[in-house]
Design a protein around this motif. Structure first.
Motif, PDB file in Angstrom:
ATOM      1  N   THR A 206     -17.714 -38.476 -24.409  1.00 35.96           N
ATOM      2  CA  THR A 206     -18.803 -37.487 -24.487  1.00 35.96           C
ATOM      3  C   THR A 206     -18.311 -36.068 -24.213  1.00 35.96           C
ATOM      4  N   THR A 207     -17.533 -35.894 -23.145  1.00 32.90           N
ATOM      5  CA  THR A 207     -17.097 -34.519 -22.824  1.00 32.90           C
ATOM      6  C   THR A 207     -16.236 -33.962 -23.953  1.00 32.90           C
ATOM      7  N   ASN A 208     -15.379 -34.808 -24.538  1.00 34.90           N
ATOM      8  CA  ASN A 208     -14.575 -34.346 -25.682  1.00 34.90           C
ATOM      9  C   ASN A 208     -15.487 -33.892 -26.821  1.00 34.90           C
TER      10      ASN A 208
ATOM     11  N   GLY B 175     -23.028 -34.130 -20.319  1.00 31.04           N
ATOM     12  CA  GLY B 175     -22.578 -35.532 -20.322  1.00 31.04           C
ATOM     13  C   GLY B 175     -22.862 -36.231 -18.998  1.00 31.04           C
ATOM     14  N   GLU B 176     -22.510 -35.572 -17.896  1.00 29.10           N
ATOM     15  CA  GLU B 176     -22.717 -36.177 -16.576  1.00 29.10           C
ATOM     16  C   GLU B 176     -24.210 -36.245 -16.257  1.00 29.10           C
ATOM     17  N   LEU B 177     -24.970 -35.256 -16.731  1.00 30.10           N
ATOM     18  CA  LEU B 177     -26.419 -35.288 -16.473  1.00 30.10           C
ATOM     19  C   LEU B 177     -27.039 -36.507 -17.157  1.00 30.10           C
TER      20      LEU B 177
ATOM     21  N   GLY C 141     -20.365 -36.246 -11.211  1.00 32.22           N
ATOM     22  CA  GLY C 141     -19.067 -35.633 -10.949  1.00 32.22           C
ATOM     23  C   GLY C 141     -18.922 -34.419 -11.847  1.00 32.22           C
ATOM     24  N   TYR C 142     -17.847 -33.672 -11.656  1.00 31.31           N
ATOM     25  CA  TYR C 142     -17.397 -32.623 -12.590  1.00 31.31           C
ATOM     26  C   TYR C 142     -18.215 -31.337 -12.552  1.00 31.31           C
ATOM     27  N   ILE C 143     -19.545 -31.439 -12.471  1.00 35.96           N
ATOM     28  CA  ILE C 143     -20.343 -30.215 -12.650  1.00 35.96           C
ATOM     29  C   ILE C 143     -20.667 -29.548 -11.311  1.00 35.96           C
TER      30      ILE C 143
ATOM     31  N   LYS D  47     -13.141 -28.450 -13.934  1.00 35.92           N
ATOM     32  CA  LYS D  47     -12.046 -28.656 -14.903  1.00 35.92           C
ATOM     33  C   LYS D  47     -11.993 -30.119 -15.341  1.00 35.92           C
ATOM     34  N   ARG D  48     -11.360 -30.317 -16.506  1.00 37.08           N
ATOM     35  CA  ARG D  48     -11.333 -31.656 -17.104  1.00 37.08           C
ATOM     36  C   ARG D  48     -10.774 -32.699 -16.122  1.00 37.08           C
ATOM     37  N   GLY D  49     -11.412 -33.829 -16.102  1.00 32.73           N
ATOM     38  CA  GLY D  49     -11.016 -34.884 -15.161  1.00 32.73           C
ATOM     39  C   GLY D  49     -11.507 -34.639 -13.748  1.00 32.73           C
ATOM     40  N   GLY D  50     -12.354 -33.623 -13.570  1.00 34.83           N
ATOM     41  CA  GLY D  50     -12.725 -33.151 -12.233  1.00 34.83           C
ATOM     42  C   GLY D  50     -13.686 -34.026 -11.445  1.00 34.83           C
ATOM     43  N   SER D  51     -14.165 -35.122 -12.038  1.00 38.32           N
ATOM     44  CA  SER D  51     -15.068 -35.993 -11.262  1.00 38.32           C
ATOM     45  C   SER D  51     -14.370 -36.590 -10.046  1.00 38.32           C
ATOM     46  N   ASP D  52     -13.070 -36.832 -10.164  1.00 39.51           N
ATOM     47  CA  ASP D  52     -12.313 -37.328  -9.005  1.00 39.51           C
ATOM     48  C   ASP D  52     -12.391 -36.299  -7.866  1.00 39.51           C
TER      49      ASP D  52
ATOM     50  N   LEU E  20     -20.608 -40.324 -10.933  1.00 39.87           N
ATOM     51  CA  LEU E  20     -20.313 -40.770 -12.293  1.00 39.87           C
ATOM     52  C   LEU E  20     -19.768 -39.644 -13.158  1.00 39.87           C
ATOM     53  N   SER E  21     -18.839 -40.038 -14.053  1.00 39.53           N
ATOM     54  CA  SER E  21     -18.410 -39.145 -15.139  1.00 39.53           C
ATOM     55  C   SER E  21     -19.378 -39.309 -16.295  1.00 39.53           C
ATOM     56  N   ALA E  22     -19.150 -38.523 -17.319  1.00 36.80           N
ATOM     57  CA  ALA E  22     -19.881 -38.720 -18.572  1.00 36.80           C
ATOM     58  C   ALA E  22     -19.341 -39.977 -19.246  1.00 36.80           C
ATOM     59  N   MET E  23     -20.131 -40.590 -20.138  1.00 41.59           N
ATOM     60  CA  MET E  23     -19.632 -41.745 -20.886  1.00 41.59           C
ATOM     61  C   MET E  23     -18.360 -41.336 -21.643  1.00 41.59           C
TER      62      MET E  23
HETATM   63  N1  ASP Z   1     -16.317 -35.835 -17.977  1.00 45.80           N
HETATM   64  C1  ASP Z   1     -15.305 -34.928 -17.508  1.00 45.80           C
HETATM   65  C2  ASP Z   1     -14.074 -35.006 -18.397  1.00 45.80           C
HETATM   66  O1  ASP Z   1     -14.045 -35.797 -19.328  1.00 45.80           O
HETATM   67  C3  ASP Z   1     -14.942 -35.125 -16.069  1.00 45.80           C
HETATM   68  C4  ASP Z   1     -14.307 -36.450 -15.728  1.00 45.80           C
HETATM   69  O2  ASP Z   1     -14.373 -37.405 -16.504  1.00 45.80           O
HETATM   70  O3  ASP Z   1     -13.732 -36.531 -14.646  1.00 45.80           O
HETATM   71  O4  ASP Z   1     -13.162 -34.261 -18.184  1.00 45.80           O
END
Ligand code: ASP
Ligand code: ADP
Ligand code: MG
Length: 436
Positions: free
Chosen positions: A40-42, A118-120, A180-182, A194-199, A34-37
Motif C-alpha cells: 500500500t505505501t508503495n 495506509g496505516e489509517l 505505526g509510521y505516521i 520515514k519508510r519502514g518507520g513503524s518499527d 500496525l503498518s499499512a497492508m
Molecule cells: N508502511 C510504511 C512503509 O511501507 C511503514 C512501515 O511499513 O514500517 O514504509
C-alpha cells in the motif's frame, strides 16, 4: 504491557489480518502497532509521484486499483453486515479524502497526507474486525500523540503525556491498536517517520509506556546471520546486544529500521524479532547482553559513494580534516565510513543530493576522486580488539574481490569494507562460508 508491531506482510491479506487478530489476544493490555497492508505505501508513493508530475489520470487510475483491492479485503474479512458496513464507510472516507487531494495541487504536505492513509486503513480494519470478534479493542490515533520536534526527532515528552492520557481514558480496553509510521511534525502537519518507520513507532511507544518487551513481528524468524534475499541457508541469530542490532540495521539488515534500536536501548527494553507465519519460532532477542566473543551476522548497505580527498599538505597540516568535515556539514551530507592516511582521506556517503556542490568545495583542499555505485559490507559481532583473528578472517574471505576501503576499530562491533556493488552478492556468500 507489551508493544507488538506487525509489518505489511503480516497484515497483507484478509486471512493474515484474521491470523494477527488471533495472535494478539492476551490477558495483558498490549499495544499493537500496525503498518499499512503490504504494497500500500508503495502504491501511495506512486500516486503522490503522479500528482507531483501533474499526471492526474495516472494518480486516479492507480488509486482506483488500490480502492478495488481494499473493497475485496473488506468483503473477505467481515462476516456480519454491521462490521462490513462500518469498515466500508471508513475505507470509503479514506479513499474520498485521497481522491480530493489528487484533484488539488501537489505539495510536500499533500504528499505526506497521501502516504499516511495506509496505516489509517489497516488499523481501522483491524479494530473493527476485533470488535466483530467480541474483543474490546480501542483505536489510539497516532496523530493524537506521535509527534516530532523541530529537528525531526520524536518529541518524547509530548508523546508520553498524550499517549498516557489516551491509555488512562480507556482503562477497560482489552487491546490497543495504533498506527505505526505516521506522526505530526513540529508545526502540526501530518508527517511520517520515514519508510519502514513503524518499527521506530513501536520502539518510541515501548519506551514511553515502559513496556516489558517490544515485539517486531514480520515475515521471517528473526535477524539472520546474512541477508536471506541474496544468500541461501542463512540462519537466525538467537541474541544480539543493542549495538550489534543498530549496526546491522544501519548497514542494511532490512528486518529492523535503524532508528528503532535507540529508544528501546535507552529505556533498556528487550526487542524481540518474531515471525508472524511461524509464531512458535524463537526469533531473535535484542537486549543488554554481555559480550560473548562471537561474530553474529553480515549485512550490506547499497548506494554508497566513496570520496577521496588527497592533499600534498596533509602532512603535519592540522586543520585539514576539520575543513573537510566542515564542508560535509555545510552541504548537509553525513559521513558513514572513513579511512585516513598521511596524504589523504576517503569517506563514504549514502546521500548524493548535494554531491556536485560538495565535490566542488572539497577541491579547495586537495585532489578529489569519486567512486560511485559502491556498497558497504559489514561484519557485526563482539569484535573487541583483543578477540584475535576476526578481522583477518573477514578480510581473507574477500581476498579475490577488490576492496576499496576498510574500517575497523571505530566501535567494538563492526568491520566494514567498501566494494563495488556488482561484487556484493559474491562477497556476502564468501563471508557466510568463511565466518559461519
Ligand atoms: N508502511 C510504511 C512503509 O511501507 C511503514 C512501515 O511499513 O514500517 O514504509
Ligand atoms: P515488515 O514489512 O514486516 O516491516 P520488512 O520487509 O521491512 O518487513 O523486513 C523483513 C525482511 O527483511 C525479510 O523478509 C528479509 O527479506 C529482509 N532481511 C534483510 N536482511 C535480513 C536479515 N539479516 N535477517 C532477516 N531478514 C532480513
Ligand atoms: Mg520493515
Amino acid at each position: 504491557m507489551k508493544v507488538l508491531k506487525f509489518g505489511g506482510t503480516s497484515v497483507g491479506t484478509a486471512d493474515r489480518i484474521k491470523h494477527v487478530a488471533r495472535l494478539i489476544q492476551s490477558d495483558s493490555q498490549n499495544i499493537v502497532v500496525l503498518s499499512a497492508m503490504a504494497g500500500t505505501t508503495n502504491t501511495l508513493v506512486e500516486i503522490a509521484d503522479y500528482l507531483s508530475k501533474g499526471n492526474t489520470p495516472g494518480a486516479q487510475e492507480t488509486l482506483n486499483h488500490l480502492n478495488l483491492k481494499y473493497n475485496n479485503v473488506i468483503d473477505e474479512l467481515f462476516d456480519t453486515p454491521g462490521a462490513h458496513s462500518r469498515a466500508k464507510a471508513v475505507i470509503d472516507e479514506r479513499f474520498s479524502y485521497i481522491r480530493a487531494l489528487v484533484r488539488g495541487e501537489y505539495s510536500l504536505a499533500v504528499n505526506k497526507e497521501i502516504l499516511a492513509q495506509g496505516e489509517l486503513m489497516s488499523t481501522a480494519m483491524m479494530d473493527i474486525y476485533l470488535n466483530e470478534q467480541g474483543v474490546k479493542s480501542v483505536l489510539l490515533p497516532a496523530l493524537d500523540y506521535m509527534r516530532t520536534d523541530a529537528n525531526g526527532e520524536p518529541d518524547m515528552k509530548y508523546v508520553s503525556t498524550r499517549l498516557k492520557r489516551l491509555l488512562d481514558l480507556n482503562r477497560d480496553a482489552e487491546v490497543f491498536i495504533t498506527q505505526g509510521y505516521i506522526c505530526l511534525n513540529a508545526v502540526g502537519e501530518v508527517d511520517n517517520l520515514k519508510r519502514g518507520g513503524s518499527d521506530y513507532s513501536a520502539s518510541i511507544i515501548g519506551a514511553v509506556v515502559d513496556a516489558d518487551e517490544i515485539e517486531i513481528w514480520t515475515d521471517i524468524d528473526g535477524m539472520h546471520n546474512n541477508d536471506p534475499r541474496y544468500v541461501d541457508n542463512t540462519s537466525p541469530v538467537g541474541e544480539l546486544n543493542f549495538e550489534e542490532a543498530a549496526e546491522l540495521a544501519y548497514f542494511g539488515a532490512k528486518i529492523l529500521h535503524p532508528n528503532c534500536v535507540l529508544p528501546a536501548k535507552l529505556a533498556n527494553i528487550p526487542v524481540r524479532l518474531l515471525n508472524t507465519l511461524d509464531p512458535k519460532a524463537r526469533g531473535t532477542v535484542i537486549y543488554n547482553m554481555p559480550p560473548d566473543g562471537k561474530i553474529k551476522a553480515v549485512a550490506a548497505k547499497d548506494n554508497v559513494t566513496a570520496i577521496k580527498i588527497k592533499s600534498g599538505r596533509m602532512l603535519l597540516a592540522y586543520g585539514f580534516l576539520h575543513k573537510v568535515f566542515e564542508t560535509f556539514e555545510k552541504h548537509q551530507t553525513s559521513i558513514d565510513m572513513m579511512a585516513t592516511s598521511e596524504v589523504g582521506v576517503t569517506v563514504t556517503i549514502d546521500d548524493e543530493s548535494h554531491l556536485a556542490a560538495l565535490v566542488d568545495d572539497l577541491k579547495n583542499f586537495g585532489t578529489v576522486t569519486v567512486d560511485r555505485d559502491m556498497v558497504i559490507v559489514c561484519v557485526v559481532g563482539d569484535l573487541e580488539w583483543h578477540n584475535c583473528g576476526f578481522e583477518a578472517q573477514a578480510v581473507a574471505a574477500l581476498k579475490d574481490i577488490p576492496v576499496r576501503m576498510i574500517s575497523y576499530g571505530g566501535s567494538n562491533y563492526n568491520i566494514s569494507m567498501v566494494i563495488r556493488s556488482g561484487d556484493k552478492i559474491e562477497a556476502l556468500k564468501r563471508l557466510s562460508s568463511a565466518l559461519f
